[in-house]
Design an enzyme around this catalytic site. Structure first.
Site, short mmCIF file in Angstrom:
data_model
loop_
_atom_site.label_atom_id
_atom_site.label_comp_id
_atom_site.label_asym_id
_atom_site.label_seq_id
_atom_site.Cartn_x
_atom_site.Cartn_y
_atom_site.Cartn_z
N HIS A 153 -7.76 -49.00 136.39
CA HIS A 153 -7.80 -50.44 136.16
C HIS A 153 -6.92 -51.24 137.12
O HIS A 153 -6.99 -52.46 137.17
CB HIS A 153 -7.41 -50.76 134.71
N ARG A 154 -6.09 -50.56 137.90
CA ARG A 154 -5.35 -51.26 138.95
C ARG A 154 -6.29 -51.65 140.08
O ARG A 154 -6.07 -52.65 140.78
CB ARG A 154 -4.23 -50.38 139.50
#
Length: 477
Positions: A448-449
């Site tokens: 999710h980064r």
């Protein structure tokens, strides 16, 4: 001191991969007192990535073996010492200096055929031609530190005839079976070790006298239990318990240790998000059957996994930002124009993830060929460390185990992993009517980064849409 250092050569545990720090010694093929030649395989080791046979880089007589089988040794640590000046005693001039008279042993050495160096294939061993290497010289003719090496001479003593009859010429007298290293691939040796089978006692049925998996299983199981033994031996999931034993312990090492460390590092470094989609894959299943009849795929394996891989590559082309990496040190996001597509493979040594380099440029037949080679190589234990490095995105096919879906963990350094679930015939609304259709579920985990919910959803939706309508492989590509 210099001559002494030149005479006794230490062979250190090499880094047979890239950046590996340790390896376990699985099997020694030589003993103290044995004569070794440049290029001869002396032991088999297992790293976190592959089983490898190590050749010695010089001639001499083994004077010391510093670690037992089953020991994990750091890279760079000496594991064996070879007396490169065998045939001379303490105080004699070094072999490199002129000597007044040549002893009998060196004279025989001058007549030996040159030893051909064979390239070692990581995880597989030397080429078959290496089995014709020159027989070892009797240990009694090779003194170690000035004293004859008696232990090695005891092995041939079990054969009465050679002990009393004059020794024939080495070229015409084959060595007894007990003196030769049984021929077997590293995975077969690993299986034999796990089952406690001595390879020297197994009757080989493979080509050129090679011991196969079936030979090991036949030797391990009594006739009554033979049908069920192969499944247990191949998976390694059914440990053998002694009568009355309540538990057993298995050392954490090799591939399993590396996998555990990687998964823990990934789970606690990259924030995982997993999304799911269930859809009708009937048209893709029909296309698989049609491609099997296509001459372009003659000799190639065509499976639903092939089209899942192609669909993912098309989705990545439409959304290239998903194919990225997080560089913590540089504080940068690295977008990649190439896709090294990883395929998770379950092997007797544990889970490995080799990848197809530059998969985005391959045609469907080329992708099928690469996928078939990758899987076959992994199952045979020949996967090299290079084949498991630099992956960007991975597919794990949990459907082959009858599992609907899962929440896969990212391989460290990768941005996404796609889980392909089981394909099942289910009631499904198709063109306004409930009909039996082939249905499956995909799960996409992503970092999710790098990948937000919108991007991840678009990629997953595209893969499902392509597999639902395979003609999109053409229109979207």
């Amino acid at each position: 001191m210099t001559a002494q250092a030149q005479r006794f050569r230490e062979f250190r545990m090499p880094d047979v991969g890239e950046g590996l720090t340790e390896a376990e010694i699985l099997k020694w093929y030589v003993a103290v007192g044995d004569t070794v030649t440049d290029g001869q395989v002396i032991c088999e080791v297992e790293t976190a990535k592959a089983a490898v046979e190590l050749p010695i880089p010089y001639d001499g007589v083994v004077s010391e073996i510093r670690f037992d089988e089953g020991t994990t040794v750091d890279v760079g640590t000496p594991i064996i010492v070879v007396d490169a000046g065998a045939g001379t005693r303490e105080g004699d001039p070094p072999a490199a200096e002129p000597a007044p008279a040549a002893p009998a042993a060196p004279a025989a050495e001058e007549q030996k055929p040159p030893v051909k160096r064979e390239a070692v294939l990581v995880g597989y061993g030397v080429a078959p031609s290496s089995t014709t290497r020159r027989p070892r010289k009797p240990a009694a003719a090779a003194p170690v530190n000035g004293t004859p090496a008696a232990p090695a001479a005891a092995a041939p003593a079990a054969v009465p005839a050679p002990a009393t009859a004059p020794a024939p010429a080495p070229a015409s007298a084959p060595a007894p079976r007990s003196a030769e290293r049984p021929l077997a691939k590293p995975p077969v040796r690993k299986l034999a070790k796990e089952l406690g089978i001595d390879l020297a006692t197994v009757v080989p049925t493979g080509p050129n006298g090679v011991v196969t998996r079936d030979d090991i299983r036949a030797a391990a199981a009594p006739p009554a239990s033979l049908p069920s033994a192969p499944a247990q031996a191949a998976s390694g999931a059914a440990p053998a318990f002694a009568p009355g034993e309540r538990e057993t312990r298995i050392p954490i090492k090799g591939v399993r240790k590396a996998t555990a460390q990687a998964m823990v590092a990934s789970a606690f470094t990259a924030p995982h998000v997993t999304e799911f989609v269930t859809f009708d894959i009937t048209r893709t299943m029909k296309l698989v059957q049609e491609l099997k009849e296509d001459r372009a795929f003659t000799g190639l394996k065509v499976s639903p996994l092939l089209l899942v891989a192609k669909a993912l590559l098309v989705a990545i082309r439409r959304h290239p930002q998903v194919n990225s990496a997080w560089d913590e040190a540089a504080q940068e996001i690295v977008h990649k124009s190439y896709v090294n597509l990883g395929i998770a493979a379950a092997t007797p040594r544990g889970l490995i993830v080799p990848n197809i380099k530059d998969a985005q440029d391959k045609t469907l037949p080329e992708l099928a060929s690469a996928l078939g080679e990758l899987v076959a190589t992994a199952r045979e234990g020949k996967t090299s460390p290079a084949d498991m490095q630099s992956g960007t995105v991975t597919i794990t096919n949990v459907g082959v185990f009858g599992v609907d879906t899962g929440t896969p963990i990212l391989n460290p350094g990768e941005s996404a992993i796609l889980a392909f679930g089981a394909v099942k015939l289910q009631p499904w609304v198709h063109k306004g009517k409930v009909k039996p259709r082939h249905v499956t579920t995909l799960a996409l985990s992503f970092d999710h980064r790098l990948v937000d919910g919108e991007l991840g959803s678009k990629v997953l939706a595209d893969v499902a849409a392509i597999l639902e309508q395979p003609k999109r492989l053409i229109t979207w590509a």
